[in-house]
Design a protein around this motif. Structure first.
Motif, PDB file in Angstrom:
ATOM      1  N   GLU A 116       4.880   1.445   8.020  1.00  0.00           N
ATOM      2  CA  GLU A 116       6.093   1.277   7.210  1.00  0.00           C
ATOM      3  C   GLU A 116       6.445  -0.204   7.057  1.00  0.00           C
ATOM      4  OE1 GLU A 116      10.669   2.884   6.785  1.00  0.00           O
ATOM      5  OE2 GLU A 116       9.585   3.293   8.650  1.00  0.00           O
ATOM      6  N   THR A 117       6.378  -0.945   8.128  1.00  0.00           N
ATOM      7  CA  THR A 117       6.638  -2.388   8.063  1.00  0.00           C
ATOM      8  C   THR A 117       5.646  -3.056   7.119  1.00  0.00           C
ATOM      9  OG1 THR A 117       7.508  -2.399  10.315  1.00  0.00           O
ATOM     10  CG2 THR A 117       6.739  -4.517   9.435  1.00  0.00           C
ATOM     11  N   GLN A 118       4.390  -2.653   7.217  1.00  0.00           N
ATOM     12  CA  GLN A 118       3.345  -3.266   6.386  1.00  0.00           C
ATOM     13  C   GLN A 118       3.509  -2.913   4.914  1.00  0.00           C
ATOM     14  OE1 GLN A 118      -0.401  -2.186   8.173  1.00  0.00           O
ATOM     15  NE2 GLN A 118      -0.037  -3.475   9.969  1.00  0.00           N
ATOM     16  N   TYR A 119       3.774  -1.661   4.591  1.00  0.00           N
ATOM     17  CA  TYR A 119       3.885  -1.336   3.164  1.00  0.00           C
ATOM     18  C   TYR A 119       5.118  -1.955   2.547  1.00  0.00           C
ATOM     19  CZ  TYR A 119       7.041   2.823   3.629  1.00  0.00           C
ATOM     20  OH  TYR A 119       8.085   3.671   3.865  1.00  0.00           O
ATOM     21  N   ASN A 120       6.191  -2.109   3.314  1.00  0.00           N
ATOM     22  CA  ASN A 120       7.378  -2.798   2.777  1.00  0.00           C
ATOM     23  C   ASN A 120       7.072  -4.258   2.456  1.00  0.00           C
ATOM     24  OD1 ASN A 120       9.328  -0.720   2.623  1.00  0.00           O
ATOM     25  ND2 ASN A 120       9.673  -0.849   4.828  1.00  0.00           N
ATOM     26  N   GLU A 121       6.326  -4.921   3.332  1.00  0.00           N
ATOM     27  CA  GLU A 121       5.955  -6.309   3.079  1.00  0.00           C
ATOM     28  C   GLU A 121       5.050  -6.418   1.862  1.00  0.00           C
ATOM     29  OE1 GLU A 121       4.073 -10.050   2.899  1.00  0.00           O
ATOM     30  OE2 GLU A 121       2.983  -8.163   3.202  1.00  0.00           O
ATOM     31  N   LEU A 122       4.114  -5.503   1.730  1.00  0.00           N
ATOM     32  CA  LEU A 122       3.199  -5.518   0.585  1.00  0.00           C
ATOM     33  C   LEU A 122       3.950  -5.259  -0.719  1.00  0.00           C
ATOM     34  CD1 LEU A 122       0.254  -3.617   2.270  1.00  0.00           C
ATOM     35  CD2 LEU A 122       0.134  -5.962   1.366  1.00  0.00           C
ATOM     36  N   TRP A 123       4.930  -4.370  -0.680  1.00  0.00           N
ATOM     37  CA  TRP A 123       5.725  -4.084  -1.878  1.00  0.00           C
ATOM     38  C   TRP A 123       6.447  -5.347  -2.345  1.00  0.00           C
ATOM     39  CZ3 TRP A 123       5.759  -0.860  -5.628  1.00  0.00           C
ATOM     40  CH2 TRP A 123       6.861  -0.793  -6.482  1.00  0.00           C
TER      41      TRP A 123
ATOM     42  N   VAL B  39      -7.959  -2.910   7.767  1.00  0.00           N
ATOM     43  CA  VAL B  39      -8.569  -4.203   8.120  1.00  0.00           C
ATOM     44  C   VAL B  39      -9.395  -4.696   6.933  1.00  0.00           C
ATOM     45  CG1 VAL B  39     -10.332  -5.348   9.541  1.00  0.00           C
ATOM     46  CG2 VAL B  39      -8.615  -3.886  10.632  1.00  0.00           C
ATOM     47  N   GLU B  40     -10.260  -3.827   6.419  1.00  0.00           N
ATOM     48  CA  GLU B  40     -11.097  -4.199   5.274  1.00  0.00           C
ATOM     49  C   GLU B  40     -10.250  -4.576   4.064  1.00  0.00           C
ATOM     50  OE1 GLU B  40     -13.649  -0.819   4.682  1.00  0.00           O
ATOM     51  OE2 GLU B  40     -14.678  -1.127   6.605  1.00  0.00           O
TER      52      GLU B  40
ATOM     53  N   THR C 108      -2.330 -16.119   4.952  1.00  0.00           N
ATOM     54  CA  THR C 108      -1.830 -16.120   6.328  1.00  0.00           C
ATOM     55  C   THR C 108      -1.413 -14.717   6.740  1.00  0.00           C
ATOM     56  OG1 THR C 108      -1.093 -18.412   6.106  1.00  0.00           O
ATOM     57  CG2 THR C 108      -0.090 -17.108   7.872  1.00  0.00           C
ATOM     58  N   HIS C 109      -0.662 -14.061   5.868  1.00  0.00           N
ATOM     59  CA  HIS C 109      -0.191 -12.711   6.186  1.00  0.00           C
ATOM     60  C   HIS C 109      -1.361 -11.729   6.325  1.00  0.00           C
ATOM     61  CE1 HIS C 109       2.127  -9.084   6.342  1.00  0.00           C
ATOM     62  NE2 HIS C 109       1.294  -8.607   5.440  1.00  0.00           N
ATOM     63  N   HIS C 110      -2.265 -11.732   5.354  1.00  0.00           N
ATOM     64  CA  HIS C 110      -3.377 -10.769   5.387  1.00  0.00           C
ATOM     65  C   HIS C 110      -4.292 -10.998   6.594  1.00  0.00           C
ATOM     66  CE1 HIS C 110      -2.390  -8.787   1.700  1.00  0.00           C
ATOM     67  NE2 HIS C 110      -2.431  -9.905   1.014  1.00  0.00           N
ATOM     68  N   GLU C 111      -4.557 -12.244   6.916  1.00  0.00           N
ATOM     69  CA  GLU C 111      -5.438 -12.524   8.049  1.00  0.00           C
ATOM     70  C   GLU C 111      -4.793 -12.157   9.378  1.00  0.00           C
ATOM     71  OE1 GLU C 111      -6.774 -16.551   7.363  1.00  0.00           O
ATOM     72  OE2 GLU C 111      -7.676 -15.946   5.447  1.00  0.00           O
ATOM     73  N   LYS C 112      -3.496 -12.393   9.500  1.00  0.00           N
ATOM     74  CA  LYS C 112      -2.787 -12.014  10.726  1.00  0.00           C
ATOM     75  C   LYS C 112      -2.743 -10.488  10.853  1.00  0.00           C
ATOM     76  CE  LYS C 112       1.517 -12.567  13.271  1.00  0.00           C
ATOM     77  NZ  LYS C 112       2.864 -13.203  13.280  1.00  0.00           N
ATOM     78  N   THR C 113      -2.447  -9.806   9.768  1.00  0.00           N
ATOM     79  CA  THR C 113      -2.384  -8.342   9.807  1.00  0.00           C
ATOM     80  C   THR C 113      -3.748  -7.749  10.122  1.00  0.00           C
ATOM     81  OG1 THR C 113      -0.542  -8.369   8.240  1.00  0.00           O
ATOM     82  CG2 THR C 113      -1.699  -6.275   8.517  1.00  0.00           C
ATOM     83  N   ALA C 114      -4.805  -8.288   9.526  1.00  0.00           N
ATOM     84  CA  ALA C 114      -6.157  -7.798   9.816  1.00  0.00           C
ATOM     85  C   ALA C 114      -6.479  -7.977  11.301  1.00  0.00           C
ATOM     86  CB  ALA C 114      -7.183  -8.522   8.946  1.00  0.00           C
ATOM     87  N   TRP C 115      -6.110  -9.122  11.857  1.00  0.00           N
ATOM     88  CA  TRP C 115      -6.350  -9.373  13.276  1.00  0.00           C
ATOM     89  C   TRP C 115      -5.615  -8.353  14.145  1.00  0.00           C
ATOM     90  CZ3 TRP C 115      -2.064 -11.953  15.954  1.00  0.00           C
ATOM     91  CH2 TRP C 115      -2.264 -12.026  17.328  1.00  0.00           C
ATOM     92  N   MET C 116      -4.349  -8.089  13.814  1.00  0.00           N
ATOM     93  CA  MET C 116      -3.567  -7.141  14.619  1.00  0.00           C
ATOM     94  C   MET C 116      -4.139  -5.730  14.524  1.00  0.00           C
ATOM     95  SD  MET C 116       0.325  -8.376  14.078  1.00  0.00           S
ATOM     96  CE  MET C 116       0.931  -9.806  14.961  1.00  0.00           C
ATOM     97  N   LEU C 117      -4.509  -5.326  13.324  1.00  0.00           N
ATOM     98  CA  LEU C 117      -5.103  -3.993  13.155  1.00  0.00           C
ATOM     99  C   LEU C 117      -6.453  -3.901  13.877  1.00  0.00           C
ATOM    100  CD1 LEU C 117      -4.322  -3.577   9.365  1.00  0.00           C
ATOM    101  CD2 LEU C 117      -3.377  -2.140  11.206  1.00  0.00           C
ATOM    102  N   ARG C 118      -7.253  -4.929  13.756  1.00  0.00           N
ATOM    103  CA  ARG C 118      -8.564  -4.983  14.412  1.00  0.00           C
ATOM    104  C   ARG C 118      -8.399  -4.880  15.927  1.00  0.00           C
ATOM    105  NH1 ARG C 118      -9.690  -9.750  12.891  1.00  0.00           N
ATOM    106  NH2 ARG C 118     -10.142  -9.264  10.731  1.00  0.00           N
TER     107      ARG C 118
END
Length: 170
Positions: free
Chosen positions: A68-75, A122-123, A156-166
């Motif tokens: 939910e946090t992620q989709y709100n940021e993406l929106w 992640v992908e 920055t956002h996408h790379e940090k999120t990918a790291w956290m999900l990974r």
């Protein structure tokens, strides 16, 4: 997936009366690259929202809340990207078909297990980061600091999120 035939210039040419210090050809190239980033961001938003609704398993609560946090940021990001495209004087595509043709991220029509959801996200974030890097190259070359700043924030956002999900998969 994006191909040269699916460019913004086929949809709409930039407004030639805009005089912001970036010529029409550069604005076209920047907007084309931004449109691909917008399509990736929107596709990733839909995928993340889908996973929020449909996640199951032992990590349901934490993943449901995180998605939910992620989709709100993406929106929010889709709006920022689209508004920058408009500031460059180019109209923004807004249909699922257009986004599907422009995006480098595959849609998910099934309901994967929670680990597959994380892998796909992640992908997706890595793909969006690569798209943002392509925008940065074009924007930097055209001396377009506002776009370069926006896509730096997106990387920055996408790379940090990918790291956290990974990290959740290890």
């Amino acid at each position: 997936m994006a191909t040269p035939e699916n460019t913004v210039s086929k949809l709409e040419k930039p407004d030639p009366q805009i005089r912001i210090g970036i010529d029409e050809q550069d604005r076209t190239q920047i907007a084309e690259a931004m449109t691909r980033l917008l399509a990736d961001t929107y596709t990733l938003y839909l995928k993340t929202h889908n996973f929020h609704w449909n996640v199951t398993g032992p990590h349901f609560n934490s993943l449901h809340n995180m998605f939910e946090t992620q989709y709100n940021e993406l929106w929010t990001a889709t709006d920022e990207i689209a508004e920058r495209i408009r500031a460059l004087g180019v109209f923004v595509p807004g249909s699922g078909k257009q986004f599907s043709e422009l995006s480098s991220i595959a849609e998910e029509t099934g309901i994967p297990d929670w680990e597959s959801m994380l892998r796909q996200l992640v992908e997706g974030h890595e793909a969006a980061s690569r798209s943002a890097r392509e925008v940065f190259k074009v924007a930097d070359e055209a001396n377009d600091q506002p776009t370069a700043d926006l896509v730096t924030e997106r990387m920055t956002h996408h790379e940090k999120t990918a790291w956290m999900l990974r990290s959740m998969l290890q």
